[in-house]
Design a protein around this motif. Structure first.
Motif, PDB file in Angstrom:
ATOM      1  N   ALA A 186      93.435  86.662  52.740  1.00  0.00           N
ATOM      2  CA  ALA A 186      94.017  85.614  53.584  1.00  0.00           C
ATOM      3  C   ALA A 186      93.456  84.242  53.237  1.00  0.00           C
ATOM      4  N   ALA A 187      94.254  83.222  53.510  1.00  0.00           N
ATOM      5  CA  ALA A 187      93.740  81.857  53.448  1.00  0.00           C
ATOM      6  C   ALA A 187      92.805  81.643  54.630  1.00  0.00           C
ATOM      7  N   GLY A 188      91.785  80.828  54.432  1.00  0.00           N
ATOM      8  CA  GLY A 188      90.859  80.587  55.528  1.00  0.00           C
ATOM      9  C   GLY A 188      91.455  79.762  56.645  1.00  0.00           C
ATOM     10  N   PHE A 189      92.387  78.863  56.310  1.00  0.00           N
ATOM     11  CA  PHE A 189      92.918  77.917  57.286  1.00  0.00           C
ATOM     12  C   PHE A 189      94.344  77.565  56.895  1.00  0.00           C
ATOM     13  N   ALA A 190      95.185  77.320  57.900  1.00  0.00           N
ATOM     14  CA  ALA A 190      96.565  76.893  57.656  1.00  0.00           C
ATOM     15  C   ALA A 190      96.842  75.631  58.467  1.00  0.00           C
ATOM     16  N   PHE A 191      97.575  74.700  57.866  1.00  0.00           N
ATOM     17  CA  PHE A 191      98.011  73.503  58.574  1.00  0.00           C
ATOM     18  C   PHE A 191      99.376  73.100  58.042  1.00  0.00           C
ATOM     19  N   GLN A 192     100.046  72.217  58.763  1.00  0.00           N
ATOM     20  CA  GLN A 192     101.409  71.826  58.409  1.00  0.00           C
ATOM     21  C   GLN A 192     101.431  70.864  57.224  1.00  0.00           C
ATOM     22  N   MET A 193     102.327  71.136  56.299  1.00  0.00           N
ATOM     23  CA  MET A 193     102.505  70.247  55.158  1.00  0.00           C
ATOM     24  C   MET A 193     103.107  68.910  55.603  1.00  0.00           C
ATOM     25  N   LYS A 194     103.984  68.952  56.615  1.00  0.00           N
ATOM     26  CA  LYS A 194     104.573  67.742  57.190  1.00  0.00           C
ATOM     27  C   LYS A 194     104.309  67.755  58.697  1.00  0.00           C
ATOM     28  N   PRO A 195     103.076  67.443  59.089  1.00  0.00           N
ATOM     29  CA  PRO A 195     102.744  67.494  60.514  1.00  0.00           C
ATOM     30  C   PRO A 195     103.583  66.516  61.318  1.00  0.00           C
ATOM     31  N   ASP A 196     103.807  66.852  62.567  1.00  0.00           N
ATOM     32  CA  ASP A 196     104.428  65.905  63.488  1.00  0.00           C
ATOM     33  C   ASP A 196     103.450  64.741  63.654  1.00  0.00           C
ATOM     34  N   LEU A 384     105.798  57.979  58.395  1.00  0.00           N
ATOM     35  CA  LEU A 384     104.538  58.711  58.341  1.00  0.00           C
ATOM     36  C   LEU A 384     104.740  60.135  57.841  1.00  0.00           C
ATOM     37  N   GLN A 385     105.827  60.760  58.262  1.00  0.00           N
ATOM     38  CA  GLN A 385     106.095  62.115  57.775  1.00  0.00           C
ATOM     39  C   GLN A 385     106.261  62.139  56.266  1.00  0.00           C
ATOM     40  N   LEU A 386     106.909  61.131  55.728  1.00  0.00           N
ATOM     41  CA  LEU A 386     107.048  61.032  54.267  1.00  0.00           C
ATOM     42  C   LEU A 386     105.677  60.856  53.619  1.00  0.00           C
ATOM     43  N   SER A 387     104.805  60.068  54.256  1.00  0.00           N
ATOM     44  CA  SER A 387     103.453  59.873  53.734  1.00  0.00           C
ATOM     45  C   SER A 387     102.677  61.185  53.771  1.00  0.00           C
ATOM     46  N   PHE A 388     102.815  61.924  54.868  1.00  0.00           N
ATOM     47  CA  PHE A 388     102.118  63.206  54.977  1.00  0.00           C
ATOM     48  C   PHE A 388     102.552  64.148  53.863  1.00  0.00           C
ATOM     49  N   GLU A 389     103.846  64.169  53.601  1.00  0.00           N
ATOM     50  CA  GLU A 389     104.345  65.063  52.561  1.00  0.00           C
ATOM     51  C   GLU A 389     103.797  64.651  51.189  1.00  0.00           C
ATOM     52  N   GLU A 390     103.691  63.351  50.947  1.00  0.00           N
ATOM     53  CA  GLU A 390     103.132  62.891  49.677  1.00  0.00           C
ATOM     54  C   GLU A 390     101.676  63.340  49.519  1.00  0.00           C
ATOM     55  N   SER A 395     103.053  70.098  45.428  1.00  0.00           N
ATOM     56  CA  SER A 395     103.620  69.578  44.190  1.00  0.00           C
ATOM     57  C   SER A 395     103.386  68.075  44.046  1.00  0.00           C
ATOM     58  N   ALA A 396     102.763  67.462  45.062  1.00  0.00           N
ATOM     59  CA  ALA A 396     102.516  66.017  45.030  1.00  0.00           C
ATOM     60  C   ALA A 396     101.018  65.726  45.060  1.00  0.00           C
ATOM     61  N   LEU A 397     100.384  65.943  46.232  1.00  0.00           N
ATOM     62  CA  LEU A 397      98.949  65.693  46.415  1.00  0.00           C
ATOM     63  C   LEU A 397      98.547  64.318  45.883  1.00  0.00           C
ATOM     64  N   GLN A 398      99.278  63.303  46.359  1.00  0.00           N
ATOM     65  CA  GLN A 398      99.046  61.949  45.881  1.00  0.00           C
ATOM     66  C   GLN A 398      97.750  61.359  46.438  1.00  0.00           C
ATOM     67  N   ASP A 399      97.294  60.283  45.821  1.00  0.00           N
ATOM     68  CA  ASP A 399      96.057  59.627  46.214  1.00  0.00           C
ATOM     69  C   ASP A 399      96.135  59.170  47.669  1.00  0.00           C
ATOM     70  N   VAL A 400      95.160  59.584  48.475  1.00  0.00           N
ATOM     71  CA  VAL A 400      95.187  59.318  49.905  1.00  0.00           C
ATOM     72  C   VAL A 400      95.146  57.830  50.203  1.00  0.00           C
ATOM     73  N   ASP A 401      94.206  57.121  49.623  1.00  0.00           N
ATOM     74  CA  ASP A 401      94.070  55.687  49.901  1.00  0.00           C
ATOM     75  C   ASP A 401      95.346  54.918  49.568  1.00  0.00           C
ATOM     76  N   GLU A 402      95.935  55.260  48.441  1.00  0.00           N
ATOM     77  CA  GLU A 402      97.158  54.562  48.031  1.00  0.00           C
ATOM     78  C   GLU A 402      98.311  54.831  48.993  1.00  0.00           C
ATOM     79  N   VAL A 403      98.449  56.091  49.399  1.00  0.00           N
ATOM     80  CA  VAL A 403      99.549  56.438  50.316  1.00  0.00           C
ATOM     81  C   VAL A 403      99.352  55.741  51.668  1.00  0.00           C
TER      82      VAL A 403
END
Length: 409
Positions: A186-196, A384-390, A395-403
Motif C-alpha cells: 500500500a501507499a503510505g498516504f493518499a491525497f487529491q491530485m486536484k484538491p478543492d 487554483l485548481q489548475l495550479s494544484f494540478e500543475e 505527469s507535470a510536477l511543476q516547480d512549486v515556487d513558479e506555479v
C-alpha cells in the motif's frame, strides 16, 4: 452538509419527491387558519423522507403554523437564485454559500439575542464564523464536519509502525508513510491530485499563512515561504513514491487497502463501518516549525430566513425547532451534532471515530476562508485548481515556487 451534497445531489429526484417548486403554492395562505411557510432543502431521497417526518411533527405540534417542505436537490442553487431574483424565496432554507446569498437573507442577530446567551453559547463557537457575513449572523448552525486523519490499523500493524496520535507532526506522518510503503503493498498516504481549494487552505492555515489577507490580496500569502512549504511537502511525498495523488478524495483507495492514511471529513465513517474496515481516526498532524496546532476547514450547513419573508416570526419559530436538541439528535448519523448539550448527552466524545472531529473544531476557530473574503472567489478557485494540478499531477510536477507566483497574477 452542502459541500458534500453538491456531489451526491446528482441523484435523480422523482416528481413526487419535489413537493413544490419555486413559487408553487406561495407563502402565507391561511385557508385552514394556519400561517403557511415554505422550507427549502438541498437533500434527496432518504434524507428528504427523514426531514419530512420532522416537518410533520412540527406541524402536528403547532396549530398556528404549517410548514411545506420543498426538496430542490441538485436544483437548489438555481431555484434559490431565481426566488431571490423574483422576490419569491422560501421563508426558510438550508444555506452554506453566504457570500453569494447573504444579501437576500434576514440578519438573525436580534432573534438570537432575544433567546438569551445560553441559546447561542450551546452551539460550538467556531460554527458561528461560518454562518456570518460582514459581522452579521445569517444562519443558525445545523450540521458540520471538520477534517481528520484516517488510518488503517492493519497496515500499520503489518509494517510494525505505531499508530498515529494527536501529537503527531507531518514529519511523523512522512516517516510512517515511508515505512508502510516499503513493507506493504500500500501507499503510505493518499491525497487529491486536484484538491478543492476551499478545503486545501486549512493546510496553509496550519503553517501560519493563507491564500490572502483580510482584504482578499493574494500577494505575499499564496506565494509565501510558508505556503510553498506546504505544497512542496505534498509534492515531495508523491515524488518519493510513498504517497499517491488520487483522482477523487482518497476514500476508494483507503477502503480498498491501497492507502494506509488519508485526510477527509466524517462523511466516510458510515461506509467504513459497513465495510468492517479496521481503522482509526485522529487529528491532522501539525507542522513542526509552525508552533501551533493543526487547523481544519469546516464543511457546514445552516438554516436561514429569507429577507423577503412575510412571516418572519413563524419562520423563526420553525428555525428554532429545526436546530433544537431533539432534531439535532434525530440527524445523528447524517451529520455531526452542533450543540454542546447533545454532544454531552449522547456521549459523542466517548466515540473514538467522532471525538477527533470536535478536537479539530476547537482548534480551528478564528480562520476565515478566502471564499468569504474574495468577491472573485469562483474565478480564483478555478485558477487554483489548475495550479494544484500543475503541482501534483504525476505527469507535470511543476516547480512549486513558479506555479504559486503565477497563481497571484
Amino acid at each position: 452538509m452542502r459541500r458534500k451534497m453538491v456531489v451526491i445531489c446528482a441523484a435523480v429526484l422523482t416528481a413526487t419527491t419535489i413537493l413544490a417548486g419555486c413559487g408553487n403554492g406561495g407563502s402565507g395562505g391561511s385557508d385552514n387558519g394556519k400561517t403557511k411557510i415554505r422550507f427549502a432543502t438541498w437533500d434527496v431521497a432518504e434524507d428528504v423522507d427523514k426531514q419530512q417526518a420532522l416537518v410533520d411533527k412540527f406541524n402536528e405540534e403547532h396549530d398556528d403554523i404549517e410548514v411545506t417542505l420543498e426538496a430542490y436537490g441538485s436544483d437548489f442553487d438555481t431555484k434559490i437564485s431565481a426566488g431571490m431574483g423574483s422576490g419569491d424565496t422560501p421563508d426558510v432554507m438550508y444555506m452554506w454559500n453566504y457570500p453569494s446569498y447573504y444579501e437576500g437573507l434576514e440578519p438573525l442577530d436580534d432573534y438570537i439575542a432575544e433567546e438569551g446567551e445560553d441559546y447561542k453559547s450551546n452551539f460550538y463557537d467556531t460554527l458561528w464564523d461560518y454562518n456570518t457575513m460582514d459581522d452579521s449572523i445569517y444562519g443558525i448552525p445545523v450540521g458540520f464536519t471538520t477534517h481528520c486523519l484516517f488510518y488503517n490499523k492493519d497496515l500499520f500493524a503489518q509494517a510494525g509502525v505505531e499508530e498515529p496520535t494527536e501529537d503527531w507532526t507531518w514529519d511523523d506522518l512522512q516517516t510512517a508513510a515511508k515505512t508502510i510503503s516499503e513493507k506493504t503493498d500500500a501507499a503510505g498516504f493518499a491525497f487529491q491530485m486536484k484538491p478543492d481549494p476551499y478545503d486545501f487552505e486549512m493546510y496553509l492555515w496550519s503553517n501560519g499563512t493563507s491564500y490572502c489577507d483580510e482584504e482578499g490580496n493574494m500577494e505575499g500569502y499564496i506565494n509565501s515561504k510558508e505556503s510553498a512549504e506546504v505544497f512542496q511537502m505534498f509534492q515531495d511525498m508523491e515524488k518519493e513514491g510513498y504517497a499517491t495523488a488520487t483522482e477523487n478524495d482518497g476514500t476508494d483507495e483507503f477502503r480498498a487497502g491501497n492507502a494506509a492514511m488519508y485526510i477527509y471529513g466524517s462523511w466516510s465513517i458510515d461506509t467504513l463501518n459497513e465495510d468492517g474496515l479496521n481503522y482509526g481516526v485522529t487529528t491532522i498532524p501539525a507542522f513542526a516549525d509552525a508552533g501551533q496546532d493543526s487547523v481544519s476547514i469546516l464543511s457546514s450547513s445552516g438554516l436561514s430566513m429569507s429577507k423577503d419573508s412575510e412571516h418572519k416570526d413563524a419562520a423563526w419559530e420553525f428555525i428554532k425547532y429545526w436546530t433544537n436538541e431533539e432534531c439535532n439528535i434525530e440527524r445523528i448519523g447524517t451529520e455531526l451534532p452542533v450543540l454542546n448539550s447533545v454532544v454531552e448527552s449522547q456521549g459523542i466524545m466517548d466515540q473514538p471515530e467522532y471525538a477527533p472531529f470536535y478536537t479539530m473544531l476547537e482548534q480551528s476557530s478564528g480562520h476565515t476562508p478566502a471564499s468569504f473574503l474574495m468577491e472573485s472567489w469562483s474565478e480564483v478557485a478555478e485558477n487554483l485548481q489548475l495550479s494544484f494540478e500543475e503541482i501534483f499531477n504525476p505527469s507535470a510536477l511543476q516547480d512549486v515556487d513558479e506555479v504559486l507566483e503565477n497563481a497571484v497574477q
